[in-house]
Design a protein around this motif. Sequence first.
Motif, PDB file in Angstrom:
ATOM      1  N   MET A 110      83.188  23.441   6.286  1.00  0.00           N
ATOM      2  CA  MET A 110      82.046  24.320   6.121  1.00  0.00           C
ATOM      3  C   MET A 110      82.283  25.610   6.901  1.00  0.00           C
ATOM      4  O   MET A 110      82.718  25.592   8.044  1.00  0.00           O
ATOM      5  CB  MET A 110      80.785  23.616   6.631  1.00  0.00           C
ATOM      6  CG  MET A 110      79.558  24.455   6.530  1.00  0.00           C
ATOM      7  SD  MET A 110      78.132  23.471   6.991  1.00  0.00           S
ATOM      8  CE  MET A 110      77.006  24.768   7.320  1.00  0.00           C
ATOM      9  N   LEU A 111      81.973  26.736   6.291  1.00  0.00           N
ATOM     10  CA  LEU A 111      82.132  28.022   6.951  1.00  0.00           C
ATOM     11  C   LEU A 111      81.050  28.214   7.999  1.00  0.00           C
ATOM     12  O   LEU A 111      79.931  27.730   7.856  1.00  0.00           O
ATOM     13  CB  LEU A 111      82.059  29.147   5.928  1.00  0.00           C
ATOM     14  CG  LEU A 111      83.169  29.185   4.887  1.00  0.00           C
ATOM     15  CD1 LEU A 111      82.876  30.253   3.862  1.00  0.00           C
ATOM     16  CD2 LEU A 111      84.499  29.442   5.551  1.00  0.00           C
ATOM     17  N   ASP A 112      81.406  28.964   9.042  1.00  0.00           N
ATOM     18  CA  ASP A 112      80.418  29.300  10.054  1.00  0.00           C
ATOM     19  C   ASP A 112      79.364  30.211   9.449  1.00  0.00           C
ATOM     20  O   ASP A 112      79.648  31.012   8.570  1.00  0.00           O
ATOM     21  CB  ASP A 112      81.086  30.014  11.238  1.00  0.00           C
ATOM     22  CG  ASP A 112      81.937  29.069  12.064  1.00  0.00           C
ATOM     23  OD1 ASP A 112      81.646  27.872  12.087  1.00  0.00           O
ATOM     24  OD2 ASP A 112      82.901  29.563  12.682  1.00  0.00           O
ATOM     25  N   LYS A 113      78.150  30.097   9.966  1.00  0.00           N
ATOM     26  CA  LYS A 113      77.073  30.979   9.529  1.00  0.00           C
ATOM     27  C   LYS A 113      77.334  32.378  10.055  1.00  0.00           C
ATOM     28  O   LYS A 113      77.846  32.546  11.159  1.00  0.00           O
ATOM     29  CB  LYS A 113      75.737  30.500  10.103  1.00  0.00           C
ATOM     30  CG  LYS A 113      75.268  29.167   9.607  1.00  0.00           C
ATOM     31  CD  LYS A 113      73.952  28.827  10.300  1.00  0.00           C
ATOM     32  CE  LYS A 113      73.480  27.443   9.986  1.00  0.00           C
ATOM     33  NZ  LYS A 113      72.235  27.121  10.697  1.00  0.00           N
ATOM     34  N   PRO A 114      76.941  33.399   9.292  1.00  0.00           N
ATOM     35  CA  PRO A 114      77.042  34.757   9.827  1.00  0.00           C
ATOM     36  C   PRO A 114      76.064  34.925  10.993  1.00  0.00           C
ATOM     37  O   PRO A 114      75.036  34.250  11.060  1.00  0.00           O
ATOM     38  CB  PRO A 114      76.665  35.650   8.649  1.00  0.00           C
ATOM     39  CG  PRO A 114      76.065  34.768   7.618  1.00  0.00           C
ATOM     40  CD  PRO A 114      76.454  33.362   7.927  1.00  0.00           C
ATOM     41  N   LEU A 115      76.395  35.829  11.890  1.00  0.00           N
ATOM     42  CA  LEU A 115      75.553  36.075  13.056  1.00  0.00           C
ATOM     43  C   LEU A 115      74.516  37.142  12.731  1.00  0.00           C
ATOM     44  O   LEU A 115      74.795  38.103  12.017  1.00  0.00           O
ATOM     45  CB  LEU A 115      76.407  36.528  14.230  1.00  0.00           C
ATOM     46  CG  LEU A 115      77.447  35.516  14.704  1.00  0.00           C
ATOM     47  CD1 LEU A 115      78.326  36.132  15.772  1.00  0.00           C
ATOM     48  CD2 LEU A 115      76.786  34.254  15.217  1.00  0.00           C
ATOM     49  N   LEU A 116      73.328  36.962  13.275  1.00  0.00           N
ATOM     50  CA  LEU A 116      72.250  37.928  13.096  1.00  0.00           C
ATOM     51  C   LEU A 116      71.603  38.181  14.450  1.00  0.00           C
ATOM     52  O   LEU A 116      71.020  37.278  15.040  1.00  0.00           O
ATOM     53  CB  LEU A 116      71.208  37.399  12.109  1.00  0.00           C
ATOM     54  CG  LEU A 116      70.000  38.296  11.846  1.00  0.00           C
ATOM     55  CD1 LEU A 116      70.435  39.590  11.146  1.00  0.00           C
ATOM     56  CD2 LEU A 116      68.958  37.561  11.003  1.00  0.00           C
ATOM     57  N   LEU A 117      71.747  39.402  14.936  1.00  0.00           N
ATOM     58  CA  LEU A 117      71.035  39.829  16.137  1.00  0.00           C
ATOM     59  C   LEU A 117      69.567  39.946  15.748  1.00  0.00           C
ATOM     60  O   LEU A 117      69.253  40.505  14.695  1.00  0.00           O
ATOM     61  CB  LEU A 117      71.586  41.180  16.580  1.00  0.00           C
ATOM     62  CG  LEU A 117      71.213  41.656  17.979  1.00  0.00           C
ATOM     63  CD1 LEU A 117      72.018  40.879  19.017  1.00  0.00           C
ATOM     64  CD2 LEU A 117      71.481  43.143  18.117  1.00  0.00           C
ATOM     65  N   ILE A 118      68.660  39.415  16.552  1.00  0.00           N
ATOM     66  CA  ILE A 118      67.244  39.423  16.172  1.00  0.00           C
ATOM     67  C   ILE A 118      66.359  39.662  17.386  1.00  0.00           C
ATOM     68  O   ILE A 118      66.644  39.156  18.479  1.00  0.00           O
ATOM     69  CB  ILE A 118      66.856  38.109  15.446  1.00  0.00           C
ATOM     70  CG1 ILE A 118      65.417  38.152  14.921  1.00  0.00           C
ATOM     71  CG2 ILE A 118      67.108  36.901  16.326  1.00  0.00           C
ATOM     72  CD1 ILE A 118      65.068  37.001  13.968  1.00  0.00           C
ATOM     73  N   SER A 119      65.316  40.442  17.192  1.00  0.00           N
ATOM     74  CA  SER A 119      64.336  40.670  18.262  1.00  0.00           C
ATOM     75  C   SER A 119      63.710  39.341  18.660  1.00  0.00           C
ATOM     76  O   SER A 119      63.203  38.596  17.812  1.00  0.00           O
ATOM     77  CB  SER A 119      63.232  41.613  17.780  1.00  0.00           C
ATOM     78  OG  SER A 119      63.697  42.913  17.571  1.00  0.00           O
ATOM     79  N   SER A 120      63.741  39.059  19.940  1.00  0.00           N
ATOM     80  CA  SER A 120      63.200  37.802  20.459  1.00  0.00           C
ATOM     81  C   SER A 120      61.747  37.587  20.062  1.00  0.00           C
ATOM     82  O   SER A 120      61.328  36.473  19.759  1.00  0.00           O
ATOM     83  CB  SER A 120      63.321  37.766  21.980  1.00  0.00           C
ATOM     84  OG  SER A 120      64.663  37.841  22.378  1.00  0.00           O
ATOM     85  N   CYS A 121      60.962  38.659  20.050  1.00  0.00           N
ATOM     86  CA  CYS A 121      59.539  38.530  19.723  1.00  0.00           C
ATOM     87  C   CYS A 121      59.338  37.993  18.310  1.00  0.00           C
ATOM     88  O   CYS A 121      58.360  37.278  18.047  1.00  0.00           O
ATOM     89  CB  CYS A 121      58.802  39.851  19.918  1.00  0.00           C
ATOM     90  SG  CYS A 121      59.316  41.169  18.789  1.00  0.00           S
ATOM     91  N   LEU A 122      60.265  38.298  17.397  1.00  0.00           N
ATOM     92  CA  LEU A 122      60.160  37.804  16.028  1.00  0.00           C
ATOM     93  C   LEU A 122      60.421  36.303  15.942  1.00  0.00           C
ATOM     94  O   LEU A 122      60.086  35.669  14.945  1.00  0.00           O
ATOM     95  CB  LEU A 122      61.129  38.557  15.110  1.00  0.00           C
ATOM     96  CG  LEU A 122      60.903  40.062  14.972  1.00  0.00           C
ATOM     97  CD1 LEU A 122      61.981  40.683  14.089  1.00  0.00           C
ATOM     98  CD2 LEU A 122      59.517  40.375  14.441  1.00  0.00           C
ATOM     99  N   CYS A 123      61.011  35.754  17.000  1.00  0.00           N
ATOM    100  CA  CYS A 123      61.308  34.317  17.062  1.00  0.00           C
ATOM    101  C   CYS A 123      60.260  33.550  17.871  1.00  0.00           C
ATOM    102  O   CYS A 123      60.440  32.367  18.170  1.00  0.00           O
ATOM    103  CB  CYS A 123      62.687  34.101  17.671  1.00  0.00           C
ATOM    104  SG  CYS A 123      64.005  34.801  16.674  1.00  0.00           S
ATOM    105  N   GLY A 124      59.191  34.232  18.245  1.00  0.00           N
ATOM    106  CA  GLY A 124      58.114  33.564  18.970  1.00  0.00           C
ATOM    107  C   GLY A 124      58.210  33.656  20.474  1.00  0.00           C
ATOM    108  O   GLY A 124      57.415  33.035  21.183  1.00  0.00           O
ATOM    109  N   VAL A 125      59.162  34.416  20.993  1.00  0.00           N
ATOM    110  CA  VAL A 125      59.285  34.594  22.439  1.00  0.00           C
ATOM    111  C   VAL A 125      58.201  35.577  22.899  1.00  0.00           C
ATOM    112  O   VAL A 125      58.013  36.632  22.292  1.00  0.00           O
ATOM    113  CB  VAL A 125      60.691  35.111  22.822  1.00  0.00           C
ATOM    114  CG1 VAL A 125      60.789  35.377  24.312  1.00  0.00           C
ATOM    115  CG2 VAL A 125      61.754  34.103  22.384  1.00  0.00           C
ATOM    116  N   PHE A 126      57.510  35.226  23.948  1.00  0.00           N
ATOM    117  CA  PHE A 126      56.418  36.049  24.475  1.00  0.00           C
ATOM    118  C   PHE A 126      56.992  37.206  25.300  1.00  0.00           C
ATOM    119  O   PHE A 126      56.988  37.165  26.527  1.00  0.00           O
ATOM    120  CB  PHE A 126      55.478  35.196  25.330  1.00  0.00           C
ATOM    121  CG  PHE A 126      54.724  34.171  24.533  1.00  0.00           C
ATOM    122  CD1 PHE A 126      53.497  34.487  23.964  1.00  0.00           C
ATOM    123  CD2 PHE A 126      55.243  32.900  24.343  1.00  0.00           C
ATOM    124  CE1 PHE A 126      52.796  33.540  23.220  1.00  0.00           C
ATOM    125  CE2 PHE A 126      54.553  31.953  23.598  1.00  0.00           C
ATOM    126  CZ  PHE A 126      53.331  32.270  23.031  1.00  0.00           C
TER     127      PHE A 126
END
Length: 147
Positions: free
Chosen positions: A1-17
């Motif tokens: 299985m190929l590795d997933k591509p990486l995605l830099l993401i704003s922490s707040c969009l992931c539920g981080v306060f």
Amino acid sequence: MLDKPLLLISSCLCGVFCRYDGNHNLINNLQALECRYKLILVCPEELGGLSTPRQPAERKGNTVVTCTGEDVTDAFRYGAQQTLDIALAHRCKMALLKAKSPSCGKGQIYDGSFSKRLINGDGMATELLREHQIEVYTEEDIEDLLV
């Protein structure tokens, strides 16, 4: 299985306060993104040394000021550089960042008057990432990442 591509993401969009008001901006599509990408969480403002919660800030030209008039440009620049360094270290080619933010906004940001008026422009982190050919998306165009 190929590795997933990486995605830099704003922490707040992931539920981080980590929003300026101590809240988050959790997106509905997080699980779909996690199935498709390996997420690399960042908060440019916290990486710049700003606390949570903190005074709201808006970009005004090449500076960033809080609603009380404090110049926080250096913290925003440092956070943008830290964000870029993380993106480059992980070889991220894409980022999903918070729309309209003075750090993460793409295409439109608040005008610096604290009147909720939008102008054309990018946040400081977005601007730096784009200068290094990292494609930036916001939660407003998340579907483009899921096709």
